[in-house]
Design an enzyme around this catalytic site. Sequence first.
Site: not given
Length: 286
Positions: A158, A258
């Site tokens: 992330h 991400e």
Amino acid sequence: MSADAILPRLPRTAALSAGRGGQPRLLVDAPAASAEIYLFGAHVTAWTPQGGNPVLFTSKRARFDGETAIRGGVPLCLPWFSVGPQGTSRPKHGWARIMNWTLRSVEATSEGGVRALLSLEHDAVSALYDVTVGKSLTMSLSLRNAGNGPRLVEAALHTYLSVHDVTACVLTGLEGAEYSEEGGCEHVQSGPLRIAGAVDRIYRSEAPVRVTDPGHDRAITVSGTGSPTTIVWNPWSQGACRITDLADDEFASFVCVETAAARQDAPVIEPGSSWAMSATISTESL
């Protein structure tokens, strides 16, 4: 980290010390780059190529209490993304980012960087995380199913990319890719992506994503391997004000790109088998 933990031998370009909140972290100061990796969550919170600007964003309000996921850097979302495929998994984004990992080894690389290996075993999943800090940042995640039956997993690196002004950035590489937004509506990306409001898109794409950051006179490229999903996220002002560990004005200083395997592209790992994905972040001058 327990007092009797066996620590690996460290090269002269790395040091293990107490960081914010007294949390153990690996500091890297090598010829090619500097970096910071917290053992809580195996969380890379900083990476700066020598002579450049920081590439990762970490909020000034991030919590380092050993319980709360760190806001910024590269959180590890696994073994599910958000609340999982069925919408019922807790905690949000899985348990890996809120557990203490074991630092297995740290070594200098021939390219003037540092390579660190971390591991975690929980809930019949064995995870290995290989982080190579250098002129580029490479993060490789491997998951092994230690259970007795097939295991559906989701995973995401992330990554919060630090930018001078998100409204001036242009993201390329996703043109023509299918994506979904909250509510499940399907779309196709038309042309480059510019951030002009809240964005939370799950793309079916493994193509490299290039983020121009004109305020820092650079472009950042995120390249994934074994990662059929790319997620782009920014909460914008209305979302940032609801996130307690993010300052209201910080939304303009980052964009999340991400590298992931999620939703319909989530892998099923057979018992005793492994699955892996990786992401490499690099920069170039404009």
